[in-house]
Design an enzyme around this catalytic site. Structure first.
Site, short mmCIF file in Angstrom:
data_model
loop_
_atom_site.label_atom_id
_atom_site.label_comp_id
_atom_site.label_asym_id
_atom_site.label_seq_id
_atom_site.Cartn_x
_atom_site.Cartn_y
_atom_site.Cartn_z
N SER A 263 0.84 -1.19 0.00
CA SER A 263 0.00 0.00 0.00
C SER A 263 0.88 1.24 0.00
O SER A 263 2.00 1.21 0.51
CB SER A 263 -0.89 0.02 1.24
OG SER A 263 -0.15 0.42 2.39
N ASP A 264 0.37 2.32 -0.58
CA ASP A 264 1.04 3.59 -0.31
C ASP A 264 0.82 3.90 1.16
O ASP A 264 -0.06 3.35 1.82
CB ASP A 264 0.49 4.70 -1.20
CG ASP A 264 1.52 5.81 -1.42
OD1 ASP A 264 2.46 5.93 -0.62
OD2 ASP A 264 1.36 6.56 -2.41
N TRP A 265 1.63 4.78 1.70
CA TRP A 265 1.63 5.02 3.14
C TRP A 265 0.33 5.70 3.57
O TRP A 265 0.06 6.85 3.23
CB TRP A 265 2.83 5.87 3.51
CG TRP A 265 4.04 5.07 3.90
CD1 TRP A 265 4.79 5.24 5.03
CD2 TRP A 265 4.66 3.98 3.20
NE1 TRP A 265 5.82 4.32 5.08
CE2 TRP A 265 5.75 3.52 3.96
CE3 TRP A 265 4.38 3.30 2.02
CZ2 TRP A 265 6.57 2.46 3.59
CZ3 TRP A 265 5.19 2.24 1.62
CH2 TRP A 265 6.27 1.83 2.40
N GLY A 266 -0.50 4.95 4.30
CA GLY A 266 -1.79 5.47 4.74
C GLY A 266 -2.88 5.34 3.71
O GLY A 266 -3.89 6.05 3.79
#
Length: 754
Positions: A263-266
């Site tokens: 995932s991208d961060w957050g």
């Protein structure tokens, strides 16, 4: 015989003494990897499985210490290995051994049109990451340049899917040859930064498959990339880091991706979607990955305790989890458990040389005309004639490796343009002076990394212009170094540009300088095009990109003629914003849906232009660009002639080779890029007038000529058939258009697809 220890006796009693006699399958690197994965998986507890699929710090996830799997360390790395940050904070950790070499931005790499430069880039960056103990570097970025306002365009490889596909593969194979996983990003349609967590891309399947997916498909199927990062944005109403169509149906289904989806961060929003929709590892900025948190609370991530609780309650199956863990373990064996990966190098002479070479090849000479009939072009600077040079512009001084978001770096050194030019010119006895010209961004800090530069200025804008113009009157050549920077609303993550104009009143400064001294070269530092009001007057214009540690050396080398420029624009440079499709059609940044309580606020951005992105749109609407895609001049001249083809017809399962003779007709050694575009005049669907389907870079000494071959197959003739959900090539007549820029295709050859 010595007595057995109590522990050994007990182990023998319970029948596990064999672990002392042979290596467990999961640790035996003579066994097939898939067999080792299954063996390790069978030994892992539920808690251990959950631990490996979510972050335990800002940039790491847990290994399995009981079984000897080390922690998995990632780092931002599209252009250099980011400095280590604190365990649970974005501030840098304050280490003294995490400086790096900053390589040129990926727009510059794409501008080389040279696959060898891309491989060199990947190898060099992989070695730096390996030395720093990183198992995965979060890059390269390959989203399509759709609007010049895009804040992260500098991190990507331009507007064309074929160029992107060709340049991304050697970058990935080079990096992964060092045992460091690449993580190509951001999958997909991440074309602007404003409202990036809320924007829902509304796009046809044909545009998706023809324009926005080819680079990712090449990364997966041709380069065998180990990691893919999802995006923040949405497609068909689902966030891309947990998007079933993109991750399950296309990436893992149609393309057979066997690596790990990060995932991208957050970018994960709930556990249900994370479990079902293809993401394998969750990283985040806050406890819930979005907007609230507490320190060291990684077990509260959506793919942590909530996932485990759901399994124990029977809501989710452990087999769903096992697929994710298999992919993580597969990545472990390719990186952290790879005994043959070597040790890497950091800040080596070879890496600086690579950064400089890539920068030199990517710098684009956009314009180089004569000031008068009696004089030659302004560039390269003739130090036998030129004795005084004035350098103007904040970007001549400003360090560009700090700032811009996740690509911000802590470098061992960064040679700024002024220092590089001053040293090179003074070596030939040229007197060099400086004037500020304008004030832009005087900041120089990101996440605790500081440039240490003092760019404060007390003079007014009017006085800065007056001082620069007065100084310009007494020199032989003026070099203005301006453009954008890494501040918010410039070239930076998290925000887009607010205007197509050059910022900080630079157009006014350059126009005034030209009146004071027409012997002027403008160097644009950016990852984006901009409106240049002076483009018809100023005789020399250079696109200098963000070129990392060796920026100053590379710019000096090109401006002084030590390196002959050979870069080509990887995007179309138009005169005004309305010349770009999303702005002509008024679809950027989209339309907000009515706000509802308890429902995520979504903005729909319709890609009305479909497949007509970049030069395809210019051809459709007959918009003349300021500088065309593929354009780039040299200090020598080239002649392309004698276009031939291997046959008049091509079978559906065959290939066709085009040959063109390229001759260096000037007096300097240099390189030219032969570009081949395909025209399909009669088709059952609308098709662009031309599409890039081949290119080769050739180096020639003065007077030297070589034949250049470009081979295509049926893929070069295909379009995406939405009804069949497949690429299709229709029999008929096609035309190959060959030249050295998308607006300079002087050679044509017709052929038939059977």
């Amino acid at each position: 015989m010595k007595k057995l220890s109590i522990l050994a006796s007990l182990l023998l009693l319970f029948g596990v003494g064999s672990i002392f006699a042979q290596t467990p399958v999961y640790l035996d690197d003579t066994k097939p990897v898939e067999e080792r994965i299954e063996d390790a998986l069978s030994r892992m507890t539920l808690r251990e499985k959950i631990n490996v699929i979510h972050a335990q710090s800002k940039f790491s996830s847990a290994g399995v210490k009981r079984l000897g799997f080390p922690d998995f360390w990632t780092d931002d790395g599209p252009m250099g290995v980011r400095p280590d940050v604190l365990w649970d904070e974005w501030e840098q950790a304050g280490q003294t051994n995490d400086s790096c070499v900053a390589f040129p931005a990926l727009t510059c790499l794409a501008a080389t049109f040279n696959r060898d430069m891309s491989h060199l880039y990947g190898v060099s960056l992989g070695e730096e990451g390996l030395y720093r103990g990183k198992a995965m570097l979060l890059g390269p970025g390959i989203n399509i340049y759709r609007t010049p306002l895009g804040g992260r365009n500098f991190e990507y490889m331009g507007e064309d899917p074929y160029l992107t596909s060709q340049m991304v593969v050697p970058y990935i194979t080079g990096m992964q040859s060092k045992g460091v996983a690449a993580c190509v990003k951001h999958f997909c349609l991440n074309n602007d930064e404003i409202y990036r967590n809320n924007v829902n891309a509304v796009i046809s399947d044909r545009a998706l498959y023809e324009i926005y997916l080819p680079g990712f498909r090449a990364a997966v199927q041709d380069a065998k990339v180990m990691g893919v990062m999802g995006g923040y944005n949405l497609y068909k109403g689902q966030h891309n880091s947990t998007n079933k169509i993109l991750l399950c149906d296309i990436l893992k289904g149609e393309w057979g991706f066997d690596g790990v989806v990060v995932s991208d961060w957050g970018a994960v929003h709930n556990t249900d979607e994370a479990v079902l929709n293809g993401v394998d590892m969750e990283f985040g900025s806050w406890t819930n990955g979005l907007n609230w948190g507490q320190s060291n609370a990684y077990d509260n991530y959506f793919m942590a305790d909530p996932y485990m609780k759901g399994i124990l309650e029977g809501k989710y199956s452990e087999e769903q989890l096992n697929d994710k863990v298999r992919r993580v373990l597969r990545t472990f064996y390719r990186t952290t458990m790879n005994k043959h990966k070597g040790f890497g190098f950091l800040c080596s002479d070879e890496h600086y040389a690579a950064a400089k070479r890539i920068a030199e090849e990517g710098i684009v000479l956009l314009k180089n005309s004569k000031v008068s009939k009696k004089e030659g072009p302004v560039l390269p600077i003739d130090t036998k004639r030129v004795k005084k040079v004035l350098i103007v512009g904040e970007n001549a001084l400003k360090m560009m490796t700090v700032g811009g978001g996740s690509s911000s770096l802590k470098v061992q050194k960064e040679i700024i343009p002024f220092d590089g030019l001053k040293a090179r010119l003074e070596k030939d006895g040229v007197e060099v002076s400086y004037q500020r010209g304008y004030v832009g961004d005087i900041g120089g800090e990101y996440n605790g990394v500081k440039t240490g530069q003092d760019l404060s200025e007390s003079r007014t804008a009017e006085q800065l212009i007056a001082d620069a113009c007065e100084a310009a009157k007494g020199v032989d050549v003026v070099i203005f170094i301006g453009g954008l920077n890494k501040a918010d609303h410039q070239d930076a993550e998290g925000s887009d540009r607010e205007s197509y104009d050059l910022p900080y009143g630079q157009n006014q400064v350059v126009e005034a300088l030209y009146k004071a001294n027409p012997h002027l070269a403008y160097v644009n530092i950016s990852g984006n095009a901009a409106h240049l009001s002076f483009v018809k007057q100023v005789p020399a214009i250079v696109q200098g990109w963000f070129n990392g540690s060796e920026a100053g050396e590379a710019i000096a080398s090109v401006l002084c003629g030590d390196a002959n420029p050979s870069g080509k624009l990887p995007m179309t440079w138009n005169d005004k914003l309305e010349d770009y499709a999303p702005h002509a059609l008024n679809t950027y940044p989209g339309t907000w849906r009515p706000e509802e309580e308890g429902v995520e606020h979504i903005i729909d951005e319709e890609y009305k232009e479909g497949i007509y992105v970049g030069y395809r749109w210019n051809d459709l609407k007959k918009v003349k660009p300021v500088f065309a895609f593929g354009h780039g001049l040299s200090y020598t001249t080239f002649q392309l002639s004698n276009l031939r083809q291997s046959a008049d017809e091509m079978a559906q399962d065959g290939t066709l080779t085009f040959t063109v003779n390229v001759k260096n007709t000037g007096d300097r050694a240099g390189a030219e890029v032969v570009q081949l575009y395909i025209n399909d005049a009669v088709a059952s669907v609308d098709r662009p007038y031309k599409e890039l389907k081949g290119f080769e870079k050739v180096y020639l000494e003065p007077g030297e000529a070589k034949d250049v071959n470009i081979t295509i197959d049926v893929n070069a003739l295909s379009f995406f058939d939405e009804a069949a959900h497949a690429f299709k090539a229709e029999p008929g007549e096609f035309t190959a258009l060959v030249g050295n820029a998308s607006d300079n295709l002087t050679l044509k050859s017709k052929f038939v697809l059977k």
